[in-house]
Design an enzyme around this catalytic site. Structure first.
Site, PDB file in Angstrom:
ATOM      1  N   ARG A 121       0.983  -1.094  -0.059  1.00  0.00           N
ATOM      2  CA  ARG A 121       0.099   0.012   0.082  1.00  0.00           C
ATOM      3  C   ARG A 121       0.991   1.464  -0.008  1.00  0.00           C
ATOM      4  O   ARG A 121       2.042   1.425   0.573  1.00  0.00           O
ATOM      5  CB  ARG A 121      -1.089  -0.080   1.197  1.00  0.00           C
ATOM      6  N   THR A 396      -9.037   0.749  -9.712  1.00  0.00           N
ATOM      7  CA  THR A 396      -8.584  -0.446  -9.100  1.00  0.00           C
ATOM      8  C   THR A 396      -8.412  -1.635 -10.215  1.00  0.00           C
ATOM      9  O   THR A 396      -9.267  -1.540 -11.197  1.00  0.00           O
ATOM     10  CB  THR A 396      -9.011  -0.789  -7.933  1.00  0.00           C
ATOM     11  N   ASN A 416      -6.047   4.243  -7.510  1.00  0.00           N
ATOM     12  CA  ASN A 416      -7.369   5.064  -6.839  1.00  0.00           C
ATOM     13  C   ASN A 416      -8.443   5.234  -7.952  1.00  0.00           C
ATOM     14  O   ASN A 416      -8.614   4.415  -8.634  1.00  0.00           O
ATOM     15  CB  ASN A 416      -7.176   6.173  -5.814  1.00  0.00           C
ATOM     16  N   SER A 467      -8.161   0.970   3.175  1.00  0.00           N
ATOM     17  CA  SER A 467      -8.212   0.554   1.924  1.00  0.00           C
ATOM     18  C   SER A 467      -9.644  -0.318   2.007  1.00  0.00           C
ATOM     19  O   SER A 467      -9.807  -0.648   3.185  1.00  0.00           O
ATOM     20  CB  SER A 467      -7.202  -0.436   1.202  1.00  0.00           C
ATOM     21  N   SER A 468     -10.021  -0.502   0.794  1.00  0.00           N
ATOM     22  CA  SER A 468     -11.293  -1.613   0.974  1.00  0.00           C
ATOM     23  C   SER A 468     -10.726  -2.772   0.107  1.00  0.00           C
ATOM     24  O   SER A 468     -11.708  -3.709  -0.077  1.00  0.00           O
ATOM     25  CB  SER A 468     -12.557  -1.041   0.302  1.00  0.00           C
TER      26      SER A 468
HETATM   27  N1  GLY Z   1      -8.284   3.141  -3.328  1.00  0.00           N
HETATM   28  C1  GLY Z   1      -9.392   2.115  -2.983  1.00  0.00           C
HETATM   29  C2  GLY Z   1      -9.229   1.283  -1.942  1.00  0.00           C
HETATM   30  O1  GLY Z   1      -7.934   1.202  -1.712  1.00  0.00           O
HETATM   31  O2  GLY Z   1     -10.037   0.890  -1.114  1.00  0.00           O
END
Ligand code: GLY
Length: 586
Positions: A121, A396, A416, A467-468
């Site tokens: 990340r 993504t 993103n 993040s998701s």
């Molecule tokens: N940038 C979207 C996420 O990491 O969830």
């Protein structure tokens, strides 16, 4: 609720041929009505016509999938293929993910059953301050987290690729990056999806830094078929092939990145790049209806939020997440899990997060106790006063790989939103992310995904934004599923449906799983988003009668990529979400 129409997966005797045939077939169908893309590879000697595939790759682009197959054919393993697929996606799908972004690789190594998440990340630069993004009254500065140099975190993908290759792969970086270098240098013809995304982001590309000269065609969004050459990106990939991670984080590329970002308003220092570190983290692991689920750990909220949602749902024994009674329960479970996401989740290197408590089954029971089977729970108790949210495109990429030996990779990578910060730094050819937007700017201030966040996800130097992204393994008596999707906060509900749908199948057929209609809820805003044309009036009426506010979104979402390997005969299959070929699939 009936599922989308289903086509028969292509099962072929030879993977590469199969992939090409599948793509040719899909193109003949004009990508519709249901594009069945099953890319199968016979490992080892694969001439026997009826031998089932033993390895499979599903990604968002055929050139990336094809390149991954070639690496497996050259004797590489799933980890090698994962490096190559990531590198090729960086070239052919640069608007989604790439060297300027970050992400998570979820790994399973067959020989010792090691399971680990490689956290690549992005991190906040050392000089970051909240005041770069909000004024003295705490009001967000328009666009500051989304466009320009301030929006970009320190990229993690190059370090992640180098780590994967060195620690887990068998081939050299030069071998693994060769397909991406060739595609960047010689060019490739952009597909309709690229053309559509570029059209949507034409303004960003025209006004961005170095983006018009690289991605536009005579200052206009390029048409499908346009030959896109990226010689500067090829040169950067060459340096990584030659020097590993140092080829990106030190030396000429790093210098150009720093000066390019700072000329665009950023605050990067050489040490931000030189000191960037990937982290190997134990994934989140939990059981659901007899299956073991393995998913992304913090700083992705994916695993924890999935665990909480499924733990709450476990006592209800729901069969089909899309029948109205079950949908009510799924929405209520998501509401509670996302409420905890907002309250508690952030980068565990900086904040204490009660992960064990959150994923505990007893805690889920206490959360489930407040669910009314007939009525939506109001969210007033959250005591938040959010500002108006801004709608933008989500982005993504996800890919899944299983090799013949049983090594697996689920990878979700991102810059993103589409085309990220709109900054290609210096002469690197690297398009930078705008992941700083995934931090919380303060109570009641939603991000791009309309997500609220708490102190746990506040901006701090070197911190990773929440993040998701949720690369996930599902292991049960049938075999192993590797699944994931792009789509911001909706990733979590997409993967949730994927898990529930898979567990409902006796005989695995991935296509219905990646094509099935979707809805989404994330506590705030208090609406249930639904895909257009996907849910009948009676379904809507049933949920509305319980107090849910439904909002039909103007396009479908997700670009799910799934592979499965059977326990009984070792055969593998793959499927790609047909939404990925339309403008949807973000
Ligand atoms: N940038 C979207 C996420 O990491 O969830």
């Amino acid at each position: 609720m009936s599922k989308h129409p289903v086509g028969e997966p292509l099962r072929a005797s030879r993977g590469i041929t199969a992939a090409r045939r599948a793509w040719a077939w899909a193109r003949r169908l004009g990508w519709r009505p249901v594009v069945t893309l099953v890319f199968a590879l016979i490992a080892a000697s694969a001439d026997a016509a009826e031998v089932p595939a033993r390895a499979a790759i599903a990604s968002a682009h055929p050139l990336a999938t094809d390149a991954g197959y070639h690496i497996l054919q050259q004797g590489g393993n799933a980890f090698d293929a994962a490096v190559t697929v990531a590198a090729v996606l960086a070239v052919v799908e640069p608007y989604s993910a790439g060297l300027g972004g970050g992400g998570f690789w979820l790994l399973h190594r067959a020989i010792d059953r090691k399971q680990i998440m490689v956290d690549a990340r992005e991190t906040a630069p050392a000089a970051i301050t909240l005041s770069m993004y909000v004024d003295s009254d705490g009001v967000p500065v328009s666009g500051a987290t989304l466009r320009g140099g301030k929006a970009a975190g320190i990229p993690g993908v190059p370090a992640g690729m180098a780590h994967l290759a060195r620690r887990y792969g068998k081939l050299t970086m030069r071998q693994l990056l060769a397909p991406a270098i060739k595609l960047a240098r010689d060019g490739f013809n952009i597909d309709s999806r690229f053309a559509n995304v570029a059209k949507v982001r034409e303004g960003l590309l025209r006004g961005g830094v170095n983006t018009a000269r690289i991605f536009l065609d005579n200052d206009k969004a390029p048409q499908q078929g346009h030959l896109l050459r990226q010689p500067e990106l090829a040169a950067t990939l060459e340096r990584i092939a030659e020097h590993g991670r140092d080829g990106f984080y030190r030396g000429a590329v790093a210098e150009s990145l720093v000066s390019g970002v700072n000329a665009a308003g950023g605050v990067w220092q050489a040490s931000d790049l030189a000191e960037y570190k990937i982290v190997e983290r134990p994934p989140v692991r939990f059981s659901y209806r007899g299956a073991t689920i393995v998913s992304a750990a913090l700083p992705s909220s994916g695993g924890v939020t999935l665990a909480q949602t499924l733990n709450i749902l476990e006592s209800y024994k729901i069969a089909d997440a899309r029948d109205p009674a079950s949908a009510h329960l799924v929405i209520e479970a998501l509401r509670r899990a996302f409420q905890d996401r907002l309250r508690y989740l952030g980068d565990t290197d900086f904040v204490k997060v009660p992960v064990a408590k959150l994923v505990d089954k007893a805690y889920a029971l206490s959360r489930a106790a407040s669910i009314n089977a007939n009525l939506a729970t109001p969210i007033d108790a959250l005591t938040i006063t959010p500002l108006a949210a801004v709608a933008e495109s989500y982005n993504t990429t996800h890919y899944s790989v299983i090799d013949a030996a049983g090594n697996r990779v689920g990878a979700t990578l991102s810059i993103n939103s589409w085309f990220g910060a709109g900054v290609v730094a210096g002469d690197t050819g690297v398009l930078l992310n705008n992941e700083i937007d995934d931090f919380s700017l303060g109570a009641g201030l939603p991000n791009l995904y309309h997500l609220l966040g708490g102190e746990a996800n506040a901006i701090a130097p070197h911190k990773r934004p929440l993040s998701s992204m949720s690369p996930t393994f599902v292991e049960d008596s049938k075999g192993v599923l590797v699944i994931g999707a792009p789509g911001g906060s909706r990733i979590i509900s997409m993967v949730l449906f994927g898990i529930i749908d898979y567990l409902n199948q006796d005989r695995v057929d991935l296509l219905p799983i990646v094509t099935a209609p979707r809805y989404h809820h994330q506590c705030w805003p208090d609406v249930v988003e639904i895909e257009p044309g996907s849910f009948p009036d009676a379904w809507r009426a049933s949920l509305e009668s319980k107090g849910h506010q439904l909002k039909e979104i103007n396009r479908k979402w997700g670009n799910m990529q799934a592979v499965f390997k059977s326990n009984s005969d070792g055969s593998a299959q793959a499927a790609s979400d047909p939404r990925g070929f339309d403008l949807g699939g973000y």
